[in-house]
Design an enzyme around this catalytic site. Structure first.
Site, PDB file in Angstrom:
ATOM      1  N   PHE A   1      30.272  46.258  38.968  1.00 19.39           N
ATOM      2  CA  PHE A   1      31.178  47.350  38.600  1.00 19.39           C
ATOM      3  C   PHE A   1      30.499  48.668  38.957  1.00 19.39           C
ATOM      4  O   PHE A   1      29.323  48.878  38.643  1.00 19.39           O
ATOM      5  CB  PHE A   1      31.495  47.291  37.106  1.00 19.39           C
ATOM      6  CG  PHE A   1      32.585  48.247  36.720  1.00 19.39           C
ATOM      7  CD1 PHE A   1      33.879  48.067  37.196  1.00 19.39           C
ATOM      8  CD2 PHE A   1      32.320  49.338  35.919  1.00 19.39           C
ATOM      9  CE1 PHE A   1      34.892  48.959  36.863  1.00 19.39           C
ATOM     10  CE2 PHE A   1      33.329  50.233  35.585  1.00 19.39           C
ATOM     11  CZ  PHE A   1      34.616  50.040  36.054  1.00 19.39           C
TER      12      PHE A   1
ATOM     13  N   ASP B   1      25.458  42.078  32.763  1.00 13.54           N
ATOM     14  CA  ASP B   1      26.624  42.779  32.222  1.00 13.54           C
ATOM     15  C   ASP B   1      27.692  41.727  31.941  1.00 13.54           C
ATOM     16  O   ASP B   1      28.153  41.033  32.861  1.00 13.54           O
ATOM     17  CB  ASP B   1      27.101  43.826  33.241  1.00 13.54           C
ATOM     18  CG  ASP B   1      28.317  44.607  32.756  1.00 13.54           C
ATOM     19  OD1 ASP B   1      29.031  44.121  31.848  1.00 13.54           O
ATOM     20  OD2 ASP B   1      28.565  45.696  33.307  1.00 13.54           O
TER      21      ASP B   1
ATOM     22  N   TYR C   1      36.379  45.997  24.499  1.00 10.83           N
ATOM     23  CA  TYR C   1      37.811  46.341  24.571  1.00 10.83           C
ATOM     24  C   TYR C   1      38.602  45.444  25.511  1.00 10.83           C
ATOM     25  O   TYR C   1      39.805  45.592  25.618  1.00 10.83           O
ATOM     26  CB  TYR C   1      38.020  47.814  24.940  1.00 10.83           C
ATOM     27  CG  TYR C   1      37.219  48.337  26.112  1.00 10.83           C
ATOM     28  CD1 TYR C   1      37.569  48.006  27.409  1.00 10.83           C
ATOM     29  CD2 TYR C   1      36.129  49.161  25.912  1.00 10.83           C
ATOM     30  CE1 TYR C   1      36.843  48.485  28.476  1.00 10.83           C
ATOM     31  CE2 TYR C   1      35.389  49.652  26.979  1.00 10.83           C
ATOM     32  CZ  TYR C   1      35.749  49.315  28.254  1.00 10.83           C
ATOM     33  OH  TYR C   1      35.026  49.789  29.319  1.00 10.83           O
ATOM     34  N   LYS C   2      37.895  44.521  26.188  1.00  9.55           N
ATOM     35  CA  LYS C   2      38.591  43.609  27.091  1.00  9.55           C
ATOM     36  C   LYS C   2      38.955  42.342  26.317  1.00  9.55           C
ATOM     37  O   LYS C   2      39.806  42.380  25.432  1.00  9.55           O
ATOM     38  CB  LYS C   2      37.712  43.321  28.307  1.00  9.55           C
ATOM     39  CG  LYS C   2      37.432  44.572  29.151  1.00  9.55           C
ATOM     40  CD  LYS C   2      36.520  44.246  30.324  1.00  9.55           C
ATOM     41  CE  LYS C   2      36.178  45.480  31.140  1.00  9.55           C
ATOM     42  NZ  LYS C   2      37.310  45.978  31.927  1.00  9.55           N
TER      43      LYS C   2
ATOM     44  N   ARG D   1      45.232  41.728  40.067  1.00 12.39           N
ATOM     45  CA  ARG D   1      44.410  40.978  39.101  1.00 12.39           C
ATOM     46  C   ARG D   1      45.276  40.456  37.959  1.00 12.39           C
ATOM     47  O   ARG D   1      46.131  41.190  37.440  1.00 12.39           O
ATOM     48  CB  ARG D   1      43.367  41.884  38.438  1.00 12.39           C
ATOM     49  CG  ARG D   1      42.351  42.475  39.320  1.00 12.39           C
ATOM     50  CD  ARG D   1      41.141  42.951  38.500  1.00 12.39           C
ATOM     51  NE  ARG D   1      41.492  43.854  37.394  1.00 12.39           N
ATOM     52  CZ  ARG D   1      40.598  44.426  36.599  1.00 12.39           C
ATOM     53  NH1 ARG D   1      39.300  44.165  36.739  1.00 12.39           N
ATOM     54  NH2 ARG D   1      40.970  45.239  35.637  1.00 12.39           N
TER      55      ARG D   1
END
Lengths: 396, 396
Positions: free
Chosen positions: A112, A183, A208-209, A355
């Site tokens: 990322f 990560d 938060y995912k 996605r």
């Protein structure tokens, strides 16, 4: 765990099939009530006393242990706070001085971008000539050499869902004397992770995912217990101090991972996350993974059987994927906008990637079948091909 | 503004006189409703679309401008996020490379310890031999020399309320070629601050004290517009990137103070803060300061007239104080516990300081008189002298 029952624990909009829990998880139904209680019964009523009386001060450690269970981290080795980018900085700033004679940070081109940016910023600040290497993901393993100080990877690629083999890469890094930073942004709550078993050095992630902590929910950091007391906490804030309320003039790190705390904890966000973790406490990650694979495979099979013009961008082998599936389409952005307009929410990553995230806690086979129906119909009729669907937005 | 009307805007517990708004502000009544709307109508209903549709992504800049009005900062020069400790790190990491030939960070012994810890951590990380000098507050001015790279001070002392003369110290620092970082933790919403007029270089602060943003509310950072484009953002997270959603491999800073953003904004906390700022938008800082001084002077006069055994620890001259008053008492901890037990909430700082914060938005003269009555009575009767009031707590 019966995942057909967990869907009722989430507040999902009528008529929406939400395939973007890999970006922002859905809201657990219990969140508004808990947050309101926090506001009225704790903040308003207890005021400053809330820090002790309501346990606010301990939330980063207490919730860290609950996240830890999901990623194979022993109690006391995970702590919550800040954002994922800040936690990347902390992990890297802790790791690099442990390999003072090495100058290579090895990552990959699929990491990322914020992780790479944080490494660039730290390298610039240090001014010691650290080099950040970003080979393609499939070439990372070969790039692990004795030059590498730190191997810093995101386990699951945010675009393609491709999953690194954490155990093998960690072992090879260690064999070459390198430290590892994993990560887990797209791993925690998505795939089984066992940090202790793979002997990872550092790990970071967000909540938060897949963990459903809410927009901007705090991050977490793991430090291997065998390493943590050697960590120099350079974001040495008062709440990482051994005795924060002694107000001593000099920093002295708290024992253990507590030293990775920095400033005052974000209590509102932690309260929302706490409700999300009430659900996760009941989840067996093996069972969740099996459900996730079943949903993903069903989606791939359906799309490939019925949708023209799309190409699978994720590994076909489920063991090499996280909990998302990506398809390329030359007009991916417009197609995704059309899907969203019809209630199937996924997202888009440049240049052409659609996605779709699979979250068994609130998705079932019927949702997948309906999503495939709608995508197939949009592509067959060409109804994505309207100007409105081609207009670019800043965020998707 | 009529401060007798603003008290109704806060949800305060019955029978409590709250003199600790300098530590954690009271809750604005509108917060629960706004946060519930955020949860149900934005997070749950909009899901990922909330980032654009509900303006979440712009909150750090939008709210930064509203805080900026209270501290004399031009629109576009303040941004919200992270914790105050992280913002101290960012300011110092930005400032030190601008004075590459200097090695002295000048602070004072009255600075909040976390600021000093963050400086120690950064100095250790850089390994360039930076020295942190902490003379007593009254000796800071004389210690500003051509050796100083950065003058880093908290304007209002967290223990005594002593207020530095920001304009004069900034001017002297500039005359000696040094940069300034002002911590406004006890200033924002407490005293008029005019960063532009004093020509400050950097400022940081928190929003959970006088600004009433809630426990763990996000911090802010100000960078002088004349400097900001030269700032190397070393906590270079994706949301400080010029084009975060281009997902480019290399960091390129956003123009202006946006580069001081790091990771994903804490949306729940920002929503609560937004309600608090609705009140602040209507406040004239000059009028608020006059009300604060009147309350503080009334308290000092009452305590000195009626309470034995206490000594004023704050400057007697109101122009040299922030919006708090501290008294020393040899058994200050126990006395404060007795006060709290009787509904007068202040706090304690070691070794012997009782702190009382004055917040005209929700305190009036009657509150002050009652607080003095209760303190006088506790001291006269010696009813603070019970074992329970002497037991130490971790946080006060």
């Amino acid at each position: 765990m019966d995942f057909s029952r967990t869907k009722a624990l989430f507040d999902l909009p009528e008529g929406v099939i939400y395939l973007d829990g890999n970006s922002l998880g859905a809201m657990p139904r219990g969140v508004p009530e808990r947050v309101e209680a926090l506001l009225r019964e704790e903040w308003a009523a207890q005021l400053i006393r809330g820090w002790n009386a309501c346990g606010w001060m301990d939330m980063p450690a207490r919730l860290g242990d609950r996240v830890g269970r999901l990623i194979g981290a022993a109690p006391g080795s995970v702590v919550m706070g800040d954002t994922l980018s800040v936690k990347v900085h902390q992990a890297l700033a802790a790791a690099l001085p442990m390999r003072p004679d090495r100058r290579v940070i090895l990552s990959d081109s699929g990491n990322f971008p914020s992780d790479l940016y944080m490494a660039q910023g730290l390298a610039g600040l240090l001014g010691q000539g650290h080099e950040i290497r970003t080979p393609d993901p499939q070439d990372v393993e070969a790039a692990i050499t004795d030059e590498v100080a730190v191997l810093m990877l995101t386990e699951v690629d945010y675009r393609t869902g491709r999953r690194h083999e954490m155990a093998r890469l960690t072992a090879k890094a260690h064999a070459h004397g390198a430290l590892t930073i994993w990560d887990l942004a797209h791993s925690a709550g998505a795939v089984p992770v066992d940090l202790a078993a793979v002997d990872a050095d550092f790990a970071v992630g967000c909540t938060y995912k897949y963990l459903n902590g809410g927009p901007g929910a705090p991050a977490f950091i793991y430090v291997a217990p065998r390493l943590v007391d050697a960590v120099e906490a350079t974001l040495s804030g008062w709440l990482g101090h051994a005795e924060p309320f002694a107000f001593a003039p000099d920093y002295a790190p708290a024992p253990g991972v507590g030293r990775m705390r920095v400033g005052t904890p974000p209590v509102l966000a932690l309260a929302a996350l706490e409700v999300a973790l009430d659900i996760w406490d009941e989840v067996d990650m093996g069972a969740l993974r099996a459900a996730s694979v079943a949903l993903s495979e069903r989606f791939i099979a359906g799309v490939e059987a019925r949708c023209a013009g799309v190409t699978l961008a994720s590994p076909r082998d489920a063991t090499l994927r996280g909990s998302q599936v990506s398809f390329r389409h030359p007009q991916g952005y417009a197609v995704m906008q059309a899907l969203i307009a019809e209630g199937v929410i996924g997202d888009f990553r440049q240049p052409d990637i659609m996605r779709f995230g699979f979250t068994p806690l609130y998705l079932d086979a019927g949702d997948i079948d309906r999503a495939v129906d709608i995508l197939a119909d949009i592509l067959a009729t060409g109804r994505w091909d309207r100007p409105a669907f081609h207009a670019r937005k800043a965020v998707t």
